[in-house]
Design a protein around this motif. Structure first.
Motif, short mmCIF file in Angstrom:
data_model
loop_
_atom_site.label_atom_id
_atom_site.label_comp_id
_atom_site.label_asym_id
_atom_site.label_seq_id
_atom_site.Cartn_x
_atom_site.Cartn_y
_atom_site.Cartn_z
N ILE A 113 0.81 -1.21 0.00
CA ILE A 113 0.00 0.00 0.00
C ILE A 113 0.85 1.27 0.00
CG2 ILE A 113 -1.63 1.37 1.35
CD1 ILE A 113 -3.04 -1.19 2.13
N ASP A 114 1.82 1.36 0.90
CA ASP A 114 2.61 2.59 1.01
C ASP A 114 3.38 2.88 -0.28
OD1 ASP A 114 1.76 3.24 3.52
OD2 ASP A 114 3.43 2.26 4.56
N ASP A 115 4.00 1.85 -0.87
CA ASP A 115 4.74 2.06 -2.11
C ASP A 115 3.79 2.46 -3.23
OD1 ASP A 115 7.26 1.59 -1.15
OD2 ASP A 115 7.23 -0.55 -1.60
N TYR A 116 2.60 1.85 -3.26
CA TYR A 116 1.65 2.16 -4.34
C TYR A 116 1.18 3.60 -4.26
CZ TYR A 116 -2.54 2.25 -7.19
OH TYR A 116 -3.49 2.60 -8.13
N ILE A 117 0.86 4.07 -3.05
CA ILE A 117 0.23 5.38 -2.91
C ILE A 117 1.27 6.50 -2.77
CG2 ILE A 117 0.09 5.53 -0.39
CD1 ILE A 117 -2.75 6.22 -2.95
N SER A 118 2.56 6.15 -2.76
CA SER A 118 3.59 7.17 -2.50
C SER A 118 3.58 8.26 -3.57
CB SER A 118 4.97 6.51 -2.44
OG SER A 118 5.30 5.90 -3.68
N ALA A 119 3.38 7.90 -4.85
CA ALA A 119 3.35 8.91 -5.90
C ALA A 119 2.15 9.84 -5.73
CB ALA A 119 3.31 8.24 -7.28
#
Length: 450
Positions: free
Chosen positions: A428-434
């Motif tokens: 989740i964190d990597d996906y939403i970072s952008a």
């Protein structure tokens, strides 16, 4: 080969089809060596600038432009390049390898590092041929694919193999590996510009982009679905490439929702282009799928890959270069999820939604019946309340729910063995970072940035 450095290349000739364009390519004193995949669209302007500065060229390629631009500007040369590319340049005087990937990551760049080696290639399968590179799955990368359709951050589906992110450059030398972000989107809002001025500027930008994309010494055509994006590109391309060929696919069955070839034919006629069409079926998908997965090197995120491969195979029978409308929805907000997240509503009337086949409706009804039997009336009521509460979620939660599956810890389809391997990892964190790091406070632009 030079000492511990080896560069290899398989060329697809697009600009300057002569032997002068072969790679690896070097400069006059053979201190720089380059292998390059892609195309630099502003190479004509850059070449003239370098000639004016006294540089001498032995070819008419965009590849040689990169070498001489590096001589002038070092690693910042990549900031001047307009195109799609991945390249590696060996600087023997400095004893370092300089690599870069284009701004949007159109061209792939994979690499593997251990204590004694740095190995890179356009495809993972090339790295796997090197002795000692593990042929193992990256479980976090696979979890990313199951969650969002593709690996997150710099991961791949293979253990130990990374990808250089879009808009990044890399230096490898005896001091290790250093990665730098050389480009990001800059938002410059101009609220004083009139609607007519905005339209004129947009037309100029689109026309100029298509014009430089038409720079090819090989035959060129257009993918044409009949939709807005590919039709726009085809229309502009016809200004600069008369008597083009266009390539479309048609699926039998499903009615007009799945068949836009009538529009494609009208567009081809308007562009004075020669129309070509393929009609694939389920058997074609079964035959193509194993090879498609081999080329993709990851699970297929959606059926679009089959369509794109099919029309590309048709185009390859006629031309070497094609322009497409890919990326138009991402730039001009062509997806419902972007509007739903930014404005809380869908951009299209409900009547324009994709029709649900009867079997799909029956399956949903059966699924609801099974849930009712398993949960009981009270349990089903609680589940409905939970779903209603989701309407009050944050924009980030809504964006994730519109694009992704359940995270691994909540996905009942994943095996215990995989969950054990993941050891609590969540994409989740990597996906939403952008989405979180977008350099703008405008919600729609944050969606487009992602």
């Amino acid at each position: 080969m030079e000492d511990s450095i080896g560069l290899g290349h398989r060329r697809l000739s697009i600009v300057d089809l002569t032997d002068a364009g072969h790679q690896p390519m070097t400069n006059e004193d053979r201190s720089l060596w380059l292998v390059f995949n892609g195309e630099v669209y502003n190479y004509v302007e850059l070449r003239q600038e370098l000639v004016d500065r006294g540089h001498r060229f032995t070819s008419h390629t965009d590849t040689e432009v990169i070498i001489h631009l590096y001589e002038e500007e070092g690693e910042r040369c990549v900031e001047r390049l307009r195109g799609m590319f991945a390249f590696v340049l060996w600087d023997s005087r400095r004893g370092r390898l300089f690599a870069a990937r284009d701004r949007l990551g159109i061209k792939p760049f994979h690499y593997y590092v251990d204590r004694t080696r740095f190995i890179c290639a356009s495809e993972v399968k090339a790295l796997l041929e090197a002795p000692g590179v593990p042929r193992q799955a990256d479980y976090a990368g696979l979890a990313d694919c199951l969650f969002a359709g593709f690996p997150q951050s710099d991961r791949t589906a293979f253990s130990g193999i990374r990808q250089l992110p879009p808009g990044f450059s890399l230096i490898a030398d005896r001091n290790g590996i250093r990665v730098r972000k050389y480009w990001d989107v800059e938002y410059q809002y101009n609220f004083t510009r009139s609607h007519a001025e905005t339209v004129d500027e947009l037309e100029h930008l689109l026309d100029d982009a298509v014009r430089v994309h038409c720079r090819s010494d090989a035959r060129l055509g257009c993918h044409l679905s009949g939709g807005l994006d590919s039709s726009t590109v085809t229309g502009f391309a016809s200004r600069h490439r008369p008597a083009m060929k266009t390539f479309s696919i048609r699926f039998e069955g499903g009615g007009s929702w799945y068949d836009e070839t009538a529009f494609a034919k009208v567009m081809a006629l308007s562009a004075k282009a020669q129309y070509h069409e393929a009609v694939p079926n389920g058997e074609d998908l079964a035959n193509v799928l194993p090879g498609l997965l081999w080329h993709m090197e990851m699970p297929l995120p959606n059926p679009g890959g089959f369509s794109y491969y099919t029309v590309s195979r048709l185009a390859a029978e006629h031309v070497k270069v094609t322009l497409t409308g890919h990326g138009g929805d991402e730039v001009f907000a062509g997806y419902s999820a972007q509007f739903q997240t930014a404005f809380g509503t869908r951009p299209f009337p409900a009547g324009d939604a994709e029709p649900v086949p009867r079997i799909g409706r029956l399956t949903r009804a059966a699924r609801f019946g099974a849930r009712l039997a398993a949960l009981g009336v009270a349990g089903t009521a609680r589940r409905i309340k939970q779903r209603v509460r989701r309407e009050l979620q944050t924009p980030e939660d809504l964006w994730i729910s519109l694009h992704c599956a359940r995270p691994p810890s909540q996905n009942s389809l994943l095996s215990r063995r995989l969950l054990t391997q993941l050891n609590g990892y969540s994409p989740i964190d990597d996906y939403i970072s952008a989405f979180r790091s977008a350099p703008t406070d405008q919600m729609l632009d944050r969606c487009l940035y992602h």
